[in-house]
Structure formats: structure tokens, C-alpha cells
Write an enzyme that holds these catalytic residues in place. Structure first.
Site, PDB file in Angstrom:
ATOM      1  N   HIS A   1      -0.566   3.802   1.404  1.00 31.80           N
ATOM      2  CA  HIS A   1      -0.873   4.691   2.775  1.00 31.80           C
ATOM      3  C   HIS A   1      -0.419   3.611   3.864  1.00 31.80           C
ATOM      4  CE1 HIS A   1      -4.669   2.204   1.634  1.00 31.80           C
ATOM      5  NE2 HIS A   1      -4.869   2.284   3.000  1.00 31.80           N
TER       6      HIS A   1
ATOM      7  N   THR B   1       0.680  -1.174   0.047  1.00 31.95           N
ATOM      8  CA  THR B   1       0.034   0.028   0.196  1.00 31.95           C
ATOM      9  C   THR B   1       0.885   1.279   0.088  1.00 31.95           C
ATOM     10  OG1 THR B   1      -1.621   1.172   1.141  1.00 31.95           O
ATOM     11  CG2 THR B   1      -0.123   0.010   2.590  1.00 31.95           C
TER      12      THR B   1
HETATM   13  N1  INI Z   1      -4.968  -3.118   6.658  1.00 32.88           N
HETATM   14  C1  INI Z   1      -3.946  -3.953   7.178  1.00 32.88           C
HETATM   15  O1  INI Z   1      -4.529  -4.451   8.026  1.00 32.88           O
HETATM   16  N2  INI Z   1      -2.836  -4.125   6.699  1.00 32.88           N
HETATM   17  C2  INI Z   1      -2.628  -3.588   5.358  1.00 32.88           C
HETATM   18  O2  INI Z   1      -1.298  -3.715   4.965  1.00 32.88           O
HETATM   19  C3  INI Z   1      -3.383  -2.744   4.722  1.00 32.88           C
HETATM   20  N3  INI Z   1      -2.977  -2.044   3.371  1.00 32.88           N
HETATM   21  O3  INI Z   1      -2.034  -2.519   3.082  1.00 32.88           O
HETATM   22  O4  INI Z   1      -3.717  -1.032   3.184  1.00 32.88           O
HETATM   23  C4  INI Z   1      -4.551  -2.370   5.188  1.00 32.88           C
HETATM   24  N4  INI Z   1      -5.625  -1.580   4.897  1.00 32.88           N
HETATM   25  C5  INI Z   1      -6.940  -1.777   5.144  1.00 32.88           C
HETATM   26  C6  INI Z   1      -7.278  -0.757   6.207  1.00 32.88           C
HETATM   27  O5  INI Z   1      -6.710  -1.338   7.354  1.00 32.88           O
HETATM   28  C7  INI Z   1      -8.610  -0.686   6.553  1.00 32.88           C
HETATM   29  O6  INI Z   1      -9.378  -1.917   6.842  1.00 32.88           O
HETATM   30  C8  INI Z   1      -9.451  -0.126   5.313  1.00 32.88           C
HETATM   31  O7  INI Z   1      -8.923   1.255   4.953  1.00 32.88           O
HETATM   32  C9  INI Z   1     -11.069   0.256   5.598  1.00 32.88           C
HETATM   33  O8  INI Z   1     -10.985   1.170   6.629  1.00 32.88           O
END
Ligand code: INI
Length: 187
Positions: free
Chosen positions: A113, A111
């Protein structure tokens, strides 16, 4: 967490230092804490759930090592690491638990972000702990790639979920003992 071999606390040094104080609140070392009677909540992130499940396996093993009864362990799953703080807060405010363990993996390669998800997760969990006074254990891997995450979720004593399980028992018992110290009760 245990740290590297170079920085790990030698149990003999620990015992020697403990012998030079009037009273020690709680078990001290992670492996020394006994958890029978403790109620533990575990929140797992479904994102990178193959890693979370390995961490959960390790956490359940750590709790078992510390004699926590499986009937006293509750598990909830949330979409990702970003949602862990809210679920931890709900456990802290709406249920009778002695610690909340949060498990997940934020992988930089996945990601753009990464910093937002990992940062909000870490600061949110710290906030829940300080706002509620409940131990909230940060069992969330933040790694550069999948290989590093798998390395920290191995099926052995180095599993970070196991460390999180032991840390939950250690913190719950230590906070109880500190509370008793304020009340003037021995132990
Ligand atoms: N959530 C994770 O637990 N690990 C990650 O690496 C990740 N990335 O890569 O984006 C991730 N994204 C999802 C985020 O935690 C939320 O569930 C989503 O944005 C909805 O609010």
C-alpha cells in the site's frame, strides 16, 4: 529542493534577476535565509525510523546553519508517514510555530500500500499547509528501495532533511516578507 546539477539555480543568475525588479520578498535562495527567532516544529515517522533519524540529524544541521536557536525547535514522533498530517495540523492549530517539518520514508519494497501511504501523506500535508497558512515542509522520502532512501539521508549537504530544514526557514521568512508587502512595509 535543490534539484540536479543541470537544473540548479546559479546564484549569480539569481542575483542578476533580482536586480531587475523593484522589490524581492524574502531571502530567495534556500541557503540565504536566516532563521533566528523562528520557532520550528519537526514531526518524525517511527516507521523506517533509522531513515527518519538520519533526516532529523540533517534537518537540525540545516536549522543550525540558518541560525535557528535549538531552544526554538520542538520534535514529535508519530507511528508512520500516514500520521504526519494530523500531527502537523495539531502543531499548526495548537502551538505558536512558524513552520512544521515532516520527516519519514515510504519505501515501495516494504508495502503493497505504498501508493496509499505516500499519497495520503503528501496530500494531507499539502492540505494542512493550505488550510492553516503555515509552511509545512514535505521531508518524506518516497523510494523504490532502502538503498535509495539511505542515499538521500547521507551525512552530508545532500541530506534531504537538511534541505527540509533550510526550506522551512526560507518559507517562513518569505511568507513574513510577503505579508509585510501586503501591509505596505519595506523589507
Ligand atoms: N509508514 C511509513 O512511514 N513508511 C512506510 O514505508 C510504511 N509502509 O511501508 O507501510 C508505513 N506504514 C505505516 C503507516 O504510515 C501507518 O503508520 C500505519 O498504517 C498506521 O496507521
Amino acid at each position: 529542493m535543490t534539484g540536479s546539477d543541470a537544473t540548479r539555480l546559479d546564484p549569480a543568475v539569481f542575483d542578476s534577476l533580482s536586480g531587475r525588479v523593484g522589490r524581492q520578498a524574502g531571502a530567495g535562495l534556500l541557503e540565504g535565509a536566516r532563521g533566528s527567532g523562528l520557532r520550528i516544529a519537526i514531526v518524525c515517522a517511527l516507521f523506517n525510523g533509522g531513515i527518519s533519524s538520519r533526516l532529523l540529524d540533517g534537518a537540525l544541521g540545516g536549522l543550525q546553519e540558518a541560525a535557528v536557536d535549538r531552544a526554538d525547535v520542538t520534535v514529535a514522533w508519530v507511528p508512520g508517514a500516514f500520521e504526519l498530517p494530523l500531527a502537523a495540523q495539531r502543531f499548526a492549530t495548537h502551538s505558536e510555530v512558524d513552520a512544521v517539518i515532516c520527516l519519514g520514508a515510504v519505501i515501495r519494497g516494504d508495502t503493497s500500500h505504498f501508493d496509499f501511504v505516500a499519497g495520503q501523506c503528501a496530500s494531507g500535508l499539502a492540505r494542512v499547509a493550505l488550510d492553516t497558512g503555515l509552511p509545512v515542509i514535505f521531508g518524506v522520502l518516497t523510494t523504490d528501495n532502502v538503498e535509495q532512501a539511505l542515499e538521500r539521508a547521507r551525512d552530508d549537504e545532500t541530506n534531504k532533511g537538511r534541505e527540509a530544514g533550510l526550506a522551512a526557514v526560507q518559507m517562513a521568512t518569505t511568507l513574513r516578507a510577503i505579508g509585510r508587502a501586503k501591509a505596505g512595509v519595506a523589507g
